[in-house]
Enzyme design. Structure first.
Site, PDB file in Angstrom:
ATOM      1  N   GLY A 317       0.821  -1.209   0.000  1.00 39.69           N
ATOM      2  CA  GLY A 317       0.000   0.000   0.000  1.00 39.69           C
ATOM      3  C   GLY A 317       0.852   1.254   0.000  1.00 39.69           C
ATOM      4  O   GLY A 317       0.528   2.251  -0.651  1.00 39.69           O
ATOM      5  N   TRP A 320       2.272   1.628  -3.477  1.00 42.06           N
ATOM      6  CA  TRP A 320       1.241   2.130  -4.404  1.00 42.06           C
ATOM      7  C   TRP A 320       1.268   3.651  -4.464  1.00 42.06           C
ATOM      8  O   TRP A 320       1.001   4.237  -5.514  1.00 42.06           O
ATOM      9  CB  TRP A 320      -0.138   1.651  -3.939  1.00 42.06           C
ATOM     10  CG  TRP A 320      -1.282   2.272  -4.685  1.00 42.06           C
ATOM     11  CD1 TRP A 320      -1.817   1.842  -5.872  1.00 42.06           C
ATOM     12  CD2 TRP A 320      -2.044   3.427  -4.311  1.00 42.06           C
ATOM     13  NE1 TRP A 320      -2.851   2.653  -6.253  1.00 42.06           N
ATOM     14  CE2 TRP A 320      -3.011   3.638  -5.310  1.00 42.06           C
ATOM     15  CE3 TRP A 320      -1.988   4.297  -3.224  1.00 42.06           C
ATOM     16  CZ2 TRP A 320      -3.928   4.690  -5.253  1.00 42.06           C
ATOM     17  CZ3 TRP A 320      -2.899   5.352  -3.166  1.00 42.06           C
ATOM     18  CH2 TRP A 320      -3.849   5.534  -4.174  1.00 42.06           C
ATOM     19  N   HIS A 321       1.605   4.305  -3.352  1.00 41.84           N
ATOM     20  CA  HIS A 321       1.598   5.768  -3.313  1.00 41.84           C
ATOM     21  C   HIS A 321       2.684   6.384  -4.183  1.00 41.84           C
ATOM     22  O   HIS A 321       2.553   7.533  -4.605  1.00 41.84           O
ATOM     23  CB  HIS A 321       1.749   6.264  -1.869  1.00 41.84           C
ATOM     24  CG  HIS A 321       0.488   6.184  -1.075  1.00 41.84           C
ATOM     25  ND1 HIS A 321       0.065   5.035  -0.466  1.00 41.84           N
ATOM     26  CD2 HIS A 321      -0.456   7.129  -0.793  1.00 41.84           C
ATOM     27  CE1 HIS A 321      -1.074   5.266   0.166  1.00 41.84           C
ATOM     28  NE2 HIS A 321      -1.421   6.522  -0.024  1.00 41.84           N
ATOM     29  N   GLY A 322       3.756   5.669  -4.436  1.00 44.27           N
ATOM     30  CA  GLY A 322       4.796   6.258  -5.264  1.00 44.27           C
ATOM     31  C   GLY A 322       6.025   5.385  -5.357  1.00 44.27           C
ATOM     32  O   GLY A 322       6.287   4.545  -4.486  1.00 44.27           O
ATOM     33  N   PHE A 483       0.107  10.637  -7.092  1.00 45.88           N
ATOM     34  CA  PHE A 483       0.002   9.198  -6.906  1.00 45.88           C
ATOM     35  C   PHE A 483      -0.855   8.544  -7.999  1.00 45.88           C
ATOM     36  O   PHE A 483      -0.993   7.356  -8.023  1.00 45.88           O
ATOM     37  CB  PHE A 483      -0.580   8.871  -5.526  1.00 45.88           C
ATOM     38  CG  PHE A 483       0.148   9.562  -4.410  1.00 45.88           C
ATOM     39  CD1 PHE A 483       1.534   9.609  -4.402  1.00 45.88           C
ATOM     40  CD2 PHE A 483      -0.549  10.196  -3.396  1.00 45.88           C
ATOM     41  CE1 PHE A 483       2.211  10.258  -3.386  1.00 45.88           C
ATOM     42  CE2 PHE A 483       0.144  10.841  -2.367  1.00 45.88           C
ATOM     43  CZ  PHE A 483       1.506  10.862  -2.362  1.00 45.88           C
TER      44      PHE A 483
END
Length: 483
Positions: A317, A320-322, A483
């Site tokens: 997770g 996923w943000h970057g 993102f």
């Protein structure tokens, strides 16, 4: 195009809503698709082709999965569909990161690095890929029927209120609304009010704090006071920026007849990290639970595997943000604390407010936000060193020369709003009003009406002030756009 821009507010939105309500019901989904594609293409027309290709890919795979429901062929179709989505996300979002790290290893060994033309990250790709994956998996699980209407499916994927930064919607939650949704003056008014609330959050509070945060994180040698000021300011900025976007998205949806899920529920009153993730970015946390944590095994295969699954879910997770080590570490930080709280049996919904638990949880969250905001590990290390050096609690001369009284007033106001709304939400969920007589009920309703008029009047004034501020300031995108 962003919501907090004059082009959107005074050109795109009035034209779209005017055409939307003039259009007969049977044509409104097509109009949503055209409007959403226009909204997306305003950034870059070429990436609209990628967007349409991803949409068509998932539409076809959804139909094939349904056609072979309950067979091994369906499993192969869903695996292929999900892999295609992840490959698309992986290339555009992580190719630069992967090549940069491989080249670092090669150069340390005296070898020639790879040459890769920098890959541009398509805006909103993380959100529409996740929505596409959930659609395929839900069809495979028979949690939803696939749609045979390509226009409706494309409109769902492209729905512009949530296209750029969420909430992460699921087709099964909106399928009925695409075929039969209601429109009313009350619903439109509710949506307009919600949109204005989000706009004020973003422009009046988050954008006012942005220069202060940018300054503190850019300091080469921050004092302890600088680091704590930057951390506290960013904690408020991120919340008002992202929850402001979510409010605006939910409000726009209501103005078009849709009702989206809530994405925030006063997260800074949480008394554990577990509770925090039930209140922060709710659409993402529930997506990670349903489509990552549960498939990994959830808590079904022993204690160790439960802790491992919690950690891996938050690690992925975070990634996923970057494409940055900072996000991986941020995810690992939260995953570690979730595992620790599970081991300690921490309750996710406390009924008693414990100031020590609340303060400790907020500190953990804020410490995590430092590396989340930092551009790289060097900046994060510099901030953490200053936070815990306790050498100089005074603000540096550079900071004193940079900050303004308005920024400090806004910071105090932001935390007052967080505290008041958090306290109201906590008390409301645990307090039951005694029965009212008919007479007292009438008085109460009249008082509520007068209060509502006063609140909406104040909101309108703040919205107008925010419009003036928007016109005077430079371009300021939402933080989650990256993102």
């Amino acid at each position: 195009m962003v919501f907090s821009s004059n082009v959107f507010l005074f050109l795109f939105l009035p034209i779209f809503l005017g055409l939307y309500y003039l259009c007969p019901n049977r044509g409104r989904n097509l109009l949503i698709l055209i409007g959403s594609y226009t909204f997306y293409a305003w950034w870059r027309v070429d990436f609209l082709l990628l967007f349409a290709a991803v949409t068509l890919w998932n539409y076809v795979f959804g139909l094939r999965i349904h056609a072979h429901a309950g067979t091994q062929a369906a499993r192969r179709w869903v695996v292929a569909g999900v892999v295609g989505n992840l490959a698309t996300l992986g290339y555009f979002k992580y190719a630069n990161f992967g090549v940069a790290n491989i080249n670092a290893v090669l150069e340390s060994m005296g070898m020639e690095p790879f040459v890769l033309t920098a890959v541009i990250l398509p805006i909103g790709i993380s959100f529409y890929i996740f929505q596409s994956i959930s659609y395929l998996i839900d069809v495979y699980r028979r949690d939803t029927e696939p749609t045979h209407n390509l226009i409706n499916f494309a409109a769902f994927i492209a729905l512009f209120p949530q296209l750029i930064a969420g909430p992460v919607l699921r087709y099964k939650d909106l399928a009925d609304q695409f075929t039969d949704r209601t429109h009313s003056l009350d619903k439109f008014s509710e949506g307009a009010t919600r949109f204005m609330q989000g706009f004020v959050k973003k422009v009046f509070i988050a954008d006012s704090l942005a220069p202060l945060v940018d300054h503190c994180f850019a300091l080469e040698n921050p004092s302890t006071g600088d680091a704590w000021l930057g951390m506290i300011a960013y904690t408020a900025q991120l919340y008002f920026d992202f929850s402001g976007y979510s409010d605006m998205a939910i409000g726009l949806g209501l103005m078009m007849g849709f009702r989206f899920m809530e994405n925030f529920n006063q997260p800074y009153i949480s008394q554990s990290i577990t509770e925090f993730w039930r209140r922060w970015h709710i659409s993402l946390s529930t997506w990670l639970r349903d489509y990552l944590y549960v498939p990994l095994g959830g808590n079904r295969h022993g204690t160790f595997n439960t802790y491992r699954n919690l950690f891996l879910t938050m690690l992925l997770g975070g990634f996923w943000h970057g494409a940055n080590w900072t996000f991986l570490i941020w995810g690992a930080w939260h995953g570690t604390w979730l595992a620790i709280e599970r081991a300690l049996g921490v309750k996710a919904a406390p009924i008693v407010f414990n100031p020590l638990k609340w303060a400790f949880t907020l500190l953990l969250v804020m410490l995590g936000w430092v590396i989340f905001r930092a551009e790289n590990l060097e900046v994060a290390g510099r901030m953490y060193a200053a936070l815990f050096s306790f050498a100089d609690w005074h603000l540096s001369e550079l900071t004193l020369a940079h900050i303004t009284g308005l920024q400090m007033v806004t910071l105090v106001l932001a935390w007052v709003v967080i505290a008041v709304n958090g306290a109201r939400q906590f008390l409301a969920s645990r307090h039951h009003e005694p029965g009212l007589t008919l007479a007292s009920a009438g008085v109460a309703l009249q008082a509520i009406d007068l209060r509502m008029v006063a609140v909406r009047g104040a909101l309108l004034l703040l919205f107008c002030a925010s419009l003036l501020k928007l016109s005077a300031q430079s371009y300021s995108p939402f933080l989650y756009f990256q993102f």
